[in-house]
Enzyme design. Sequence first.
Site, PDB file in Angstrom:
ATOM      1  N   HIS A  34       0.802  -1.277   0.061  1.00 40.57           N
ATOM      2  CA  HIS A  34       0.034   0.008   0.098  1.00 40.57           C
ATOM      3  C   HIS A  34       0.982   1.318   0.010  1.00 40.57           C
ATOM      4  O   HIS A  34       2.276   1.172  -0.074  1.00 40.57           O
ATOM      5  CB  HIS A  34      -0.838   0.053   1.383  1.00 40.57           C
ATOM      6  CG  HIS A  34      -0.451  -0.345   2.574  1.00 40.57           C
ATOM      7  ND1 HIS A  34       0.626   0.583   3.166  1.00 40.57           N
ATOM      8  CD2 HIS A  34      -0.321  -1.281   3.449  1.00 40.57           C
ATOM      9  CE1 HIS A  34       1.158  -0.026   4.408  1.00 40.57           C
ATOM     10  NE2 HIS A  34       0.601  -1.111   4.623  1.00 40.57           N
ATOM     11  N   HIS A  37       3.947   1.288   2.105  1.00 42.16           N
ATOM     12  CA  HIS A  37       5.253   0.452   1.511  1.00 42.16           C
ATOM     13  C   HIS A  37       6.014   1.188   0.355  1.00 42.16           C
ATOM     14  O   HIS A  37       6.859   1.413   0.061  1.00 42.16           O
ATOM     15  CB  HIS A  37       5.013  -0.880   0.848  1.00 42.16           C
ATOM     16  CG  HIS A  37       4.317  -1.874   2.028  1.00 42.16           C
ATOM     17  ND1 HIS A  37       2.987  -2.038   1.961  1.00 42.16           N
ATOM     18  CD2 HIS A  37       4.934  -2.542   2.878  1.00 42.16           C
ATOM     19  CE1 HIS A  37       2.805  -3.006   2.929  1.00 42.16           C
ATOM     20  NE2 HIS A  37       4.014  -3.166   3.445  1.00 42.16           N
ATOM     21  N   ASP A 151       5.272   0.033  12.570  1.00 44.85           N
ATOM     22  CA  ASP A 151       5.578  -1.038  13.557  1.00 44.85           C
ATOM     23  C   ASP A 151       6.961  -0.648  14.467  1.00 44.85           C
ATOM     24  O   ASP A 151       8.084  -1.111  14.122  1.00 44.85           O
ATOM     25  CB  ASP A 151       5.944  -2.165  12.580  1.00 44.85           C
ATOM     26  CG  ASP A 151       4.667  -2.757  11.769  1.00 44.85           C
ATOM     27  OD1 ASP A 151       3.730  -3.101  12.372  1.00 44.85           O
ATOM     28  OD2 ASP A 151       4.559  -2.691  10.690  1.00 44.85           O
TER      29      ASP A 151
HETATM   30  O1  PAF Z   1       6.924  -5.636   8.472  1.00 43.38           O
HETATM   31  C1  PAF Z   1       7.028  -6.763   8.009  1.00 43.38           C
HETATM   32  O2  PAF Z   1       6.235  -6.596   6.815  1.00 43.38           O
HETATM   33  C2  PAF Z   1       7.550  -7.808   8.411  1.00 43.38           C
HETATM   34  O3  PAF Z   1       7.509  -8.049   9.727  1.00 43.38           O
HETATM   35  C3  PAF Z   1       8.944  -7.987   7.713  1.00 43.38           C
HETATM   36  C4  PAF Z   1       9.860  -7.079   8.150  1.00 43.38           C
HETATM   37  C5  PAF Z   1       8.929  -7.935   6.139  1.00 43.38           C
HETATM   38  C6  PAF Z   1       9.559  -9.348   8.198  1.00 43.38           C
HETATM   39  O4  PAF Z   1       8.653 -10.319   7.745  1.00 43.38           O
END
Ligand code: PAF
Length: 286
Positions: A34, A37, A151
């Site tokens: 999305h 990203h 996150d």
């Molecule tokens: O944040 C995420 O999408 C996941 O935790 C990651 C960093 C790709 C690890 O799988």
Amino acid sequence: MKLLRTVEEVRQWRAEMRSIGRRVGFVPTMGALHAGHRSLIDAARSGNDAVAVSIFVNPTQFGPQEDFDRYPRPLEADLALCREAGVEAVFHPDVSVVYPPGFCTWVEVRGPLSESFEGAIRPGHFRGVATIVLKLFEIVQPDSAYFGQKDAQQACLIRRMIGDLNLPVELFVCPTVREPDGLALSSRNVYLSPEQRRKAPVLYQALKRAEAAVLQGETRAEVVHRLMVETVATVKEAQLDYAAAVAPNTFLPVETIEDDVLLLIAARFGNTRLIDNLPVVRPRNA
Ligand code: PAF
């Protein structure tokens, strides 16, 4: 754009990049890409000569009752977004490539960083995250890597791991991207019913209310905590998991808010868990 499915293919691509002196920025993802990203990819683009994205729904970071099976996997749309964003290489391995039979080596970042908040609610989650991120770093060998502030605990843990293991990767943590009503973008937002989606911005409202109190001089974490709890309680669809004020680099709860503080919140809307956070920097004279 190259679609790479094996470790050997990535190594070959990386060797080509190295031979022509290209600096590589890396964005690890689980797909369902999305605008959040996209902002990581754009940051990687602007700081490097080439961008690699991984798309891998990592089974080891999901608990047995979690959403691994139903996690969205819209691969064609993800590849289109990457292509459009000018990504050079996408690594999209099968689970058996990442975790071959007999796999038994794990990375654990111990202590409050992995055992509190998300770590307490999702036992083993951060072991899975640290393991896959270290593996991806070893496979892609990027110069820099891009994670989202959304996150925050994950980003903090990765920073710790990079430091503790002397990994030659520069870490960038990029701001959370939000919907116009404040809801933080997440691949899990698609699980929300229309009514839950309408109510979900209450998390951001709680964070903003707490932030306003801190900026007006409130130093008592318990008061700030209460403001967040009260705000979420106005929405019957939301079940609070936690709300807290923590030190941004350790995730240890603070009692007295002095300078920088990170406000955390997590709640369930039906079966869907949403997390959010807000870093607050109090002006020195407040
Ligand atoms: O944040 C995420 O999408 C996941 O935790 C990651 C960093 C790709 C690890 O799988």
